[in-house]
Design a protein around this motif. Sequence first.
Motif, PDB file in Angstrom:
ATOM      1  N   THR A 114       0.828  -1.213   0.000  1.00 59.00           N
ATOM      2  CA  THR A 114       0.000   0.000   0.000  1.00 59.00           C
ATOM      3  C   THR A 114       0.856   1.255   0.000  1.00 59.00           C
ATOM      4  O   THR A 114       0.528   2.247  -0.659  1.00 59.00           O
ATOM      5  CB  THR A 114      -0.941   0.001   1.216  1.00 59.00           C
ATOM      6  N   GLN A 163       2.083   1.755  -3.525  1.00 57.15           N
ATOM      7  CA  GLN A 163       1.006   2.256  -4.378  1.00 57.15           C
ATOM      8  C   GLN A 163       0.672   3.718  -4.052  1.00 57.15           C
ATOM      9  O   GLN A 163       0.403   4.519  -4.957  1.00 57.15           O
ATOM     10  CB  GLN A 163      -0.230   1.376  -4.216  1.00 57.15           C
ATOM     11  N   THR A 164       0.708   4.059  -2.772  1.00 52.48           N
ATOM     12  CA  THR A 164       0.435   5.440  -2.377  1.00 52.48           C
ATOM     13  C   THR A 164       1.491   6.381  -2.947  1.00 52.48           C
ATOM     14  O   THR A 164       1.173   7.460  -3.461  1.00 52.48           O
ATOM     15  CB  THR A 164       0.399   5.560  -0.843  1.00 52.48           C
ATOM     16  N   TRP A 177      -0.855  -4.082  -9.486  1.00 51.75           N
ATOM     17  CA  TRP A 177      -0.679  -3.100  -8.417  1.00 51.75           C
ATOM     18  C   TRP A 177      -0.877  -1.680  -8.938  1.00 51.75           C
ATOM     19  O   TRP A 177      -1.194  -0.780  -8.171  1.00 51.75           O
ATOM     20  CB  TRP A 177       0.739  -3.179  -7.840  1.00 51.75           C
ATOM     21  N   ALA A 210      -5.330   3.469  -3.148  1.00 52.89           N
ATOM     22  CA  ALA A 210      -4.258   3.567  -2.157  1.00 52.89           C
ATOM     23  C   ALA A 210      -3.958   5.006  -1.769  1.00 52.89           C
ATOM     24  O   ALA A 210      -3.846   5.332  -0.581  1.00 52.89           O
ATOM     25  CB  ALA A 210      -2.990   2.900  -2.701  1.00 52.89           C
TER      26      ALA A 210
END
Length: 642
Positions: free
Chosen positions: A197, A200-201, A231, A240
Amino acid sequence: MKKILLALGMLAGMSQAMPAASRVTLPSGKKIFVSGMNLAWINYADDVGGTPLDTAKVNAAMVNIHDSGANAMRIWLSTDGTNDPIYGSNGLVSGPASKTVTNIQAMLRLAKRNDLVLCLTLLTHNWVNAGINATILANNKTMLTTTAGLNAYIANYLTPVVTAIGNDPNLLCWEIFNEPEGMVDGWSSPANTITQTEVQTAVNKIAAAIHAAVPQVLVSNGAASLSTESWYTDAALKAAGGAATGTLDFYMAHYYGWNGPGNSPFTKGYAAWSLDKPLVIGEYASSSWSTSTASSSPMQDAANVDTLMTYLDKAGYAGGMGWQYQQDAGDPWMKGFVTFGHSMMQEYRADSGSILLTGNGSSTFAVSAAATNGGSVTASIAGRVDSGKADTLTAVPAAGYSFVGWSGDTTATGSKLIIPSVVKDRVVLATFTPNAGTNLIKGGTFTAATGDSADWSFYAATNNAAKVSYANNQANVTVSTADTLNYDIQLTQGSITLDSGVTYLLTFDAWSSGARALSIGLSTQGTWHYQGGGSVSLTATKATYTLDITPDSSTTAGILQFNVGALTLPVYVDNVSLVVVPTAIAPRTVFASAPTWSLVRSGSNLVWTRSQALQAGGVVRLVGIDGRELSRAPVSAGERSG
C-alpha cells in the motif's frame, strides 16, 4: 550511420499497422515503438548529485544505441538516495543535490543530439537497501512511510526538478520506481520494510504531482514482473493514495528467469494480460539464453535475443529495452551492448516507421543555469524556451554569500542575466563566494524565537541514554548512559554549505558539571567525509572555544557535530557560530621602515594617525575584527591623519 539507417528504413518499409495499445504516444502526438537499452548508469547512484555528469561516456553509449537503430535509453537517477536528494536536519527531503537538474538537462541535450528519448527513473528498490548509510536509510524509509516524508519529497524535490525540465521533447517519461516490489519482498532489506500500500500510495501521489507540474509529460513505473502489474492499475492506485490524477500513462514490466515462463511476455502476447494501456518490457536479458542454471537469474525458457524485440512488436507490446548497456560481470545472460546491439538493428529493419523520431524535435531550446555553492538561479521561464522568446536568469545569493559573476555562454556581469532572444541552447554558471563574518549556523544562541528544535538534531545510538533540552537560552545535553564512543551521542546541525579551501572559524561557549572532553567535527552528511574539527577540555566554568577548519571538499550537506558520548557528565552549549575567516590582503608597497597606525576617540569621532605621510592618494578603511567594513574615507597624498 544515421544516413545508412534512414536508407534501410526506406527499403524495409513499415510493418502491418498495430493497435493503439502497442504504441506509446509522445506529448508531440507521435506514436512510437520503444526500442532501446538500459544505460542504466555510468556512476552508480552518482549520475545526479553533486558531481558533474560524465557526458563523454553517456554520449558514447547514446551514439552506439542510436547507430543500432534504436530510439530510447533508460537511466537511473536518485537510485538509493546516497547522493540525491538532500535531506535536512529534520530527516526530510530539503531539495535536489547541486548538480541534479543540470545533469538531467545535460542528458536530454545529448539525447537530442542522438535522436533518442529518455526514460528517467527516479527511485529504485535499493531505496531501502540495508547496505547504504544508516542515516540515509532511515531518511529514505521516512520518505516512503510517512505523510510528512512523502510530502517533503514532492514539494522540495520532485516538483522543482520536474518543473525545471518541463515538457522536453526528448523525455519519454518520468519512471517513478524501478522494481519497487523488492522493498516489499525484501530483496535488499528485511521483508516488508515497505508495504504494498505504501508503494502504491507513493506511485499515486508522485504521478499526480508530476501531472500537476507539467501536465503534458508521461509517467510510468517499472514493475518487477507482469504478475504485479495489477498493483498499478488506475483503480488500485487511486484506492491507495486517493489522487484522481495519480495514474500511469503506460505500463512497464520486467522479465527475467526468476519470473517463470508463466509471466513471460515472450510466450504470451500483449492481449493475454488484459491491460488497458500500452505495455513496454522495460528490462530483459541482453543476450540469448538457454535453460542452464549457471546464472544468478537462471532462465526457464530458451530464447534467441535477435528474435525478442521483433516478437514484442508483432505481439502487440509497446516496446522493449535490454538490460543493460554495460556487461553484468559473471552473468551469461547479461552481456550488454555487444550482444544486444544486433537485436535493435533487427527491429529497426522490421519496423523502422515505428522507431524513427523524425519530427519529434521542437523549436524550443534549453537554457541550463547552474550555481556554485552559496546561491541559486531563478528563471523567468520554466523548462524549455520557445525560439525567439526572452528569458531572464537571476542569481540569488544564500545567506552569507555574494554573487561574483557568470561564466559559460555569456559575458554578462550583473546578477540579472537577460537573454533578449533565445535561439540556441545555452549553458551558464552563476558563481557565489562566502562573506566574511556571516554566521552560517541557525539558532546558535538557543533563544525561543529561533525555533532551536527545528534547527538542531539530537542522536543517541543503541546502548546510550541521553536527551537534549533548549532552556535558559542554551542547549542542555544530559547523559544517563554512555558507551566508549564519543560520536554515539551527538548534537548536530546539517545542511551547511562549505567551500573547499576556505577557512571557517567555529566559535562556541561550552561547560559541564566537571572536567570532561568534548569532540567537535565538521563532516559531509551522507558520505560522512571528515572535513575538520578537534577536541576541547570542558570545566564547570563557562568558557569560549574556537577552532579553525578548512574543508578539503565543497558540499551543501555539511554537518556540525558536537560529540557528547563516552562520558555521562552533561554538556551545555551556547553562542555557536561558524564564519568565514577574512583573507589577509598583502600590502602593495614594502617600506624600509614600516609605518605604524593608531586610532583614538575624539569626542564622538574616531581619528586615525600614521607615522609616515601617505605617498599616494587612496582610501582609508575601518574594518571590524569580524572582517566587515565599518567605514571608508578618501585621502590625498601627504596626509598623516583623518
